[in-house]
Design a protein around this motif. Structure first.
Motif, mmCIF file in Angstrom:
data_model
loop_
_atom_site.group_PDB
_atom_site.id
_atom_site.type_symbol
_atom_site.label_atom_id
_atom_site.label_comp_id
_atom_site.label_asym_id
_atom_site.label_seq_id
_atom_site.Cartn_x
_atom_site.Cartn_y
_atom_site.Cartn_z
ATOM 1 N N LEU A 73 39.073 31.690 36.945
ATOM 2 C CA LEU A 73 38.100 32.369 37.805
ATOM 3 C C LEU A 73 37.770 33.760 37.281
ATOM 4 C CD1 LEU A 73 36.510 32.121 40.469
ATOM 5 C CD2 LEU A 73 38.462 33.195 41.619
ATOM 6 N N PHE A 74 38.782 34.521 36.909
ATOM 7 C CA PHE A 74 38.522 35.883 36.434
ATOM 8 C C PHE A 74 37.901 35.888 35.040
ATOM 9 C CE2 PHE A 74 41.541 36.995 39.808
ATOM 10 C CZ PHE A 74 40.865 38.048 40.386
ATOM 11 N N VAL A 75 38.259 34.927 34.204
ATOM 12 C CA VAL A 75 37.580 34.812 32.913
ATOM 13 C C VAL A 75 36.104 34.501 33.116
ATOM 14 C CG1 VAL A 75 37.413 33.392 30.823
ATOM 15 C CG2 VAL A 75 39.630 34.227 31.579
ATOM 16 N N GLY A 76 35.785 33.636 34.086
ATOM 17 C CA GLY A 76 34.384 33.366 34.400
ATOM 18 C C GLY A 76 33.659 34.595 34.910
ATOM 19 N N PHE A 77 34.328 35.389 35.747
ATOM 20 C CA PHE A 77 33.733 36.643 36.217
ATOM 21 C C PHE A 77 33.363 37.549 35.041
ATOM 22 C CE2 PHE A 77 36.077 36.536 40.574
ATOM 23 C CZ PHE A 77 35.141 35.620 41.031
ATOM 24 N N VAL A 78 34.329 37.775 34.176
ATOM 25 C CA VAL A 78 34.106 38.685 33.048
ATOM 26 C C VAL A 78 33.047 38.137 32.109
ATOM 27 C CG1 VAL A 78 35.196 39.749 31.042
ATOM 28 C CG2 VAL A 78 36.442 39.622 33.201
ATOM 29 N N LEU A 79 33.114 36.829 31.831
ATOM 30 C CA LEU A 79 32.133 36.229 30.924
ATOM 31 C C LEU A 79 30.724 36.303 31.516
ATOM 32 C CD1 LEU A 79 32.000 34.828 28.186
ATOM 33 C CD2 LEU A 79 32.288 32.650 29.358
ATOM 34 N N GLY A 80 30.602 36.122 32.835
ATOM 35 C CA GLY A 80 29.295 36.243 33.461
ATOM 36 C C GLY A 80 28.740 37.653 33.367
ATOM 37 N N LEU A 81 29.572 38.654 33.622
ATOM 38 C CA LEU A 81 29.111 40.044 33.528
ATOM 39 C C LEU A 81 28.726 40.414 32.101
ATOM 40 C CD1 LEU A 81 31.567 41.971 35.880
ATOM 41 C CD2 LEU A 81 29.102 41.714 36.163
ATOM 42 N N GLN A 82 29.636 40.157 31.158
ATOM 43 C CA GLN A 82 29.358 40.522 29.773
ATOM 44 C C GLN A 82 28.153 39.757 29.232
ATOM 45 O OE1 GLN A 82 30.666 42.852 28.042
ATOM 46 N NE2 GLN A 82 32.589 43.375 29.034
#
Length: 269
Positions: A73-82
């Protein structure tokens, strides 16, 4: 004269130590190769007693599910932002869904899951086998004419191989949901473009299939390294602790090296 004699005598000793360490390392590699081949050939007998594999799948997969889900979930958050801030520079923010899906399915899903699996389940396998060896449980099984490789190691090995692709799929799915939550819900990317770009750009065999192949290879690698280190650990508390440390280091480096080789092979074919 005596100093010259000592120097001459020290040279064969150095060469002898080098030869001994080389032969010892080759013997360890040979033993590991034989053990790996035995585990592969024991797939049929292990499937006949599927209850053992089922219990280990529950032990390895169910207890690793929480850390895999939260990390995805947090990897998806970061990947979406970046991904959004990078694509926005070129006016391609609608391709955020494709970027998140390809990044997770091809690389981040299998690799990060394998690293987490090595740290969570791999160390548990090594410690369990090492403690069984320290408690002489494996020796007692051999005294009762029970093969510990067939009864203990093979079910755990194949359970790790079966569990790894499932955990990687969960990681990628949750990561895509995290990327959608950041990109569509928080930032405001068009939901239709997010999902349509992903659906049209992700190929089932070339992208998803390669990710599954990586997951299987990483599962074989991490499970075998964990079992080998535990089976060869010194039967002392210090030996078991060193074996668990070696499991994390060797499995992590093996996963990263194999990821490069598999990626180079898959995109060159």
């Amino acid at each position: 004269m005596s100093q010259t004699t000592n120097q001459v005598a020290a040279k064969p000793s150095w060469l002898a130590n080098l030869g001994f360490s080389t032969r010892q390392r080759l013997a360890d590699w040979g033993y590991g190769a034989r053990l790996f081949w035995r585990l592969v050939m024991l797939l049929g007998p292990a499937l006949k007693r599927f209850g053992l594999i089922r219990d280990q799948i529950h032990f390895l997969g169910n207890y690793s599910l929480a850390i895999i889900t939260v990390s995805g979930l947090f990897v998806g958050f970061v990947l979406g932002l970046q991904g959004y801030y990078t694509l926005q520079r070129y006016g391609s923010s609608e391709a955020l869904g494709l970027l998140v899906a390809l990044g997770l399915v091809r690389e981040l899903g299998p690799v990060v899951t394998a690293l987490l699996f090595a740290g969570r389940a791999g160390t548990s396998l090594t410690a369990e086998i090492g403690l069984m060896k320290a408690g002489e449980q494996l020796s007692a099984m051999e005294m009762m004419a029970v093969d510990p490789v067939r009864r203990i190691l093979a079910p755990r090995f194949w359970a790790g191989v079966f569990t790894m692709p499932l955990l990687a799929a969960v990681f990628s799915a949750v990561g895509i949901i995290g990327g959608w939550a950041v990109g569509v819900v928080m930032i405001g990317v068009d939901a239709g473009s997010f999902w349509s770009q992903m659906q049209g750009g992700v190929d089932w065999m070339r992208d998803v299939g390669n990710g599954v192949i990586k997951s299987v290879v990483f599962g074989i690698t991490v499970s075998f390294v964990a079992l080998l280190q535990g089976f060869e650990a010194q039967p002392t508390p210090e030996g078991v602790s060193r074996a668990t440390t070696r499991t994390v280091v060797v499995a992590s480096l093996s996963v990263l090296g194999l990821d490069f080789l598999l990626t180079a092979m898959m995109f060159s074919i």
